[in-house]
Design an enzyme around this catalytic site. Structure first.
Site, PDB file in Angstrom:
ATOM      1  N   ARG A  47       0.846  -1.207   0.000  1.00  0.00           N
ATOM      2  CA  ARG A  47       0.000   0.000   0.000  1.00  0.00           C
ATOM      3  C   ARG A  47       0.878   1.253   0.000  1.00  0.00           C
ATOM      4  O   ARG A  47       0.601   2.222  -0.696  1.00  0.00           O
ATOM      5  CB  ARG A  47      -0.942  -0.003   1.229  1.00  0.00           C
ATOM      6  CG  ARG A  47      -2.010  -1.081   1.165  1.00  0.00           C
ATOM      7  CD  ARG A  47      -3.071  -0.888   2.251  1.00  0.00           C
ATOM      8  NE  ARG A  47      -2.573  -1.045   3.611  1.00  0.00           N
ATOM      9  CZ  ARG A  47      -2.537  -2.192   4.288  1.00  0.00           C
ATOM     10  NH1 ARG A  47      -2.985  -3.295   3.728  1.00  0.00           N
ATOM     11  NH2 ARG A  47      -2.087  -2.232   5.532  1.00  0.00           N
ATOM     12  N   LYS A 137     -12.528  14.360   4.593  1.00  0.00           N
ATOM     13  CA  LYS A 137     -13.628  13.829   3.780  1.00  0.00           C
ATOM     14  C   LYS A 137     -14.490  12.869   4.589  1.00  0.00           C
ATOM     15  O   LYS A 137     -13.970  12.097   5.395  1.00  0.00           O
ATOM     16  CB  LYS A 137     -13.058  13.082   2.577  1.00  0.00           C
ATOM     17  CG  LYS A 137     -14.125  12.556   1.647  1.00  0.00           C
ATOM     18  CD  LYS A 137     -13.587  11.506   0.696  1.00  0.00           C
ATOM     19  CE  LYS A 137     -13.946  10.128   1.183  1.00  0.00           C
ATOM     20  NZ  LYS A 137     -13.686   9.082   0.174  1.00  0.00           N
ATOM     21  N   GLU A 178     -19.453  14.547   1.249  1.00  0.00           N
ATOM     22  CA  GLU A 178     -19.638  13.593   0.150  1.00  0.00           C
ATOM     23  C   GLU A 178     -20.887  12.739   0.316  1.00  0.00           C
ATOM     24  O   GLU A 178     -20.864  11.693   0.966  1.00  0.00           O
ATOM     25  CB  GLU A 178     -18.411  12.671   0.038  1.00  0.00           C
ATOM     26  CG  GLU A 178     -18.547  11.666  -1.109  1.00  0.00           C
ATOM     27  CD  GLU A 178     -17.382  10.677  -1.248  1.00  0.00           C
ATOM     28  OE1 GLU A 178     -16.487  10.669  -0.377  1.00  0.00           O
ATOM     29  OE2 GLU A 178     -17.371   9.930  -2.226  1.00  0.00           O
ATOM     30  N   LYS A 220     -18.814  17.052  -2.642  1.00  0.00           N
ATOM     31  CA  LYS A 220     -18.370  15.946  -3.504  1.00  0.00           C
ATOM     32  C   LYS A 220     -19.563  15.041  -3.777  1.00  0.00           C
ATOM     33  O   LYS A 220     -19.786  14.054  -3.067  1.00  0.00           O
ATOM     34  CB  LYS A 220     -17.239  15.185  -2.809  1.00  0.00           C
ATOM     35  CG  LYS A 220     -16.798  13.921  -3.540  1.00  0.00           C
ATOM     36  CD  LYS A 220     -15.472  13.423  -3.013  1.00  0.00           C
ATOM     37  CE  LYS A 220     -15.109  12.087  -3.646  1.00  0.00           C
ATOM     38  NZ  LYS A 220     -13.723  11.709  -3.421  1.00  0.00           N
TER      39      LYS A 220
HETATM   40  P1  13P Z   1     -14.472   6.981  -6.794  1.00  0.00           P
HETATM   41  O1  13P Z   1     -14.131   8.155  -7.671  1.00  0.00           O
HETATM   42  O2  13P Z   1     -13.735   5.735  -7.148  1.00  0.00           O
HETATM   43  O3  13P Z   1     -15.959   6.795  -6.646  1.00  0.00           O
HETATM   44  O4  13P Z   1     -13.914   7.309  -5.347  1.00  0.00           O
HETATM   45  C1  13P Z   1     -14.115   8.557  -4.818  1.00  0.00           C
HETATM   46  C2  13P Z   1     -14.188   8.464  -3.358  1.00  0.00           C
HETATM   47  O5  13P Z   1     -13.492   9.176  -2.671  1.00  0.00           O
HETATM   48  C3  13P Z   1     -15.149   7.524  -2.748  1.00  0.00           C
HETATM   49  O6  13P Z   1     -15.336   7.846  -1.407  1.00  0.00           O
END
Ligand code: 13P
Length: 339
Positions: A47, A137, A178, A220
């Protein structure tokens, strides 16, 4: 610097014209799933190698203003001992951190889910800040059917997002809010539009209730798309028109930037759809990307876990970053994929 100026400076650094965000914050199970597609075991070393490779892509900061890291990555270093958040900053990208603790079933609402992780959040944010994180986030997830998400899921997830955002701002960390309406299922584009409108309406109502400063957050959202099992898929013009219509109805003009997630679209679709939105003319907010899979997928396939493929892998990442930067300005076209 006082907290308001600190938040403002971070927003300005993130919301730069023609730049977006790289989401590299996959949870343990998710990164293991991605690595499995290339036959790589998800060890801490692998990772670290993968995320170092991404951050070290030469010139990535020309297209990417910020990078969302996993908690583990925040504490890792490059081979020469530079902490990864510091390395990201040196590359011109603001380091951020995913702070939610994932989703669980929402009690009392079969089929709906709720994101957890609020307990102790302020203390965790203080520690992340010392490690270099300037934004955070939190992802809320909404399953779609004829009856989902229910009213309780809309309210509960909006409350959690708003509490998270308020706590972040109090700590001088810019929150990325998000709410993801999933593309799994057979639902129509119209159903996704209806759900997304209800979700965003509930989220901004809750943000207002929690006295969150809209100028100091980034949204987001997911794009308005038909379910991936729906017979009739939609082209960029339709996706763009429906997505912008929903956003204009629900997202206040005070929000500086909307950075979409890719949510399972192919890298090319995610770029073409973003481009189509930016061709619809000026909007109250900047329209950009915060992609995970749509930026990383081609690079991951090129890498295959081999150090010898690092350069090719970085070139694949840079290509997607450059094309999405063009899409932020409505300047992407399909022939650019061949270059
Ligand atoms: P994806 O663009 O692969 O959907 O991932 C964005 C993300 O941060 C999901 O939490």
């Amino acid at each position: 610097m006082n907290i308001q100026s600190e938040l403002q400076a971070t927003v300005q650094a993130l919301a730069q014209q023609g730049k977006g965000i790289l989401a590299a914050d996959e949870s343990g199970p998710t990164i293991a799933k991605r690595f499995k597609t290339i036959g790589v075991a998800s060890s801490e070393d692998h990772r670290r190698a993968w995320r170092c490779l991404l951050l070290a892509a030469p010139g990535l900061g020309e297209f990417v203003s910020g990078v969302i890291l996993h908690e583990e990555t925040l504490g890792q270093c490059t081979d020469d001992g530079t902490p990864l958040p510091q390395w990201a900053a040196q590359q011109g990208m603001v380091p951020g951190i995913k702070v939610d603790a994932g989703k669980i079933a929402l009690a009392g609402a079969p089929g709906d889910e709720i994101t957890q992780g609020l307990d102790g959040l302020a203390e965790r944010l203080d520690a992340y800040k010392l490690q270099g994180a300037r934004f955070a986030k939190w992802r809320a997830v909404y399953n779609v059917s004829d009856t989902l998400p229910g009213c309780l899921a809309l309210k509960a997830n909006a409350q959690a997002l708003a509490r998270y955002a308020a706590i972040c701002q109090q700590c001088g960390i810019v929150p990325i809010v998000e709410p993801e309406v999933l593309i799994d299922g057979e639902h129509t584009l119209a159903r996704c539009a209806e759900v997304t409108e209800a979700v965003l309406h509930a989220v901004f109502h809750a943000l207002h209730g929690h006295k969150v400063v809209l100028e100091h957050l980034l949204l987001k959202p997911s794009m308005v798309l038909p379910g991936k099992a729906h017979a009739q898929q939609a082209g960029p013009a339709e996706v763009a028109a429906q997505t912008i219509r929903v956003l204009r109805r629900t997202v206040p003009a005070a929000v500086p930037s909307v950075n979409f997630l890719s949510g399972g679209q192919t890298p090319e679709e995610a770029t073409a759809n973003l481009d189509a939105m930016n061709r619809l003319g000026p909007q109250p907010w900047q329209l950009s990307f915060s992609y995970g899979r749509a930026l990383q997928e081609p690079a991951l396939q090129a890498w295959q876990g081999q150090a010898a493929h690092a350069r090719d892998s970085q070139q694949a990442l840079l290509k997607r970053a450059r094309l999405n930067s063009a899409a932020c300005q409505g300047r992407y076209s399909a022939p650019m994929e061949a270059a």
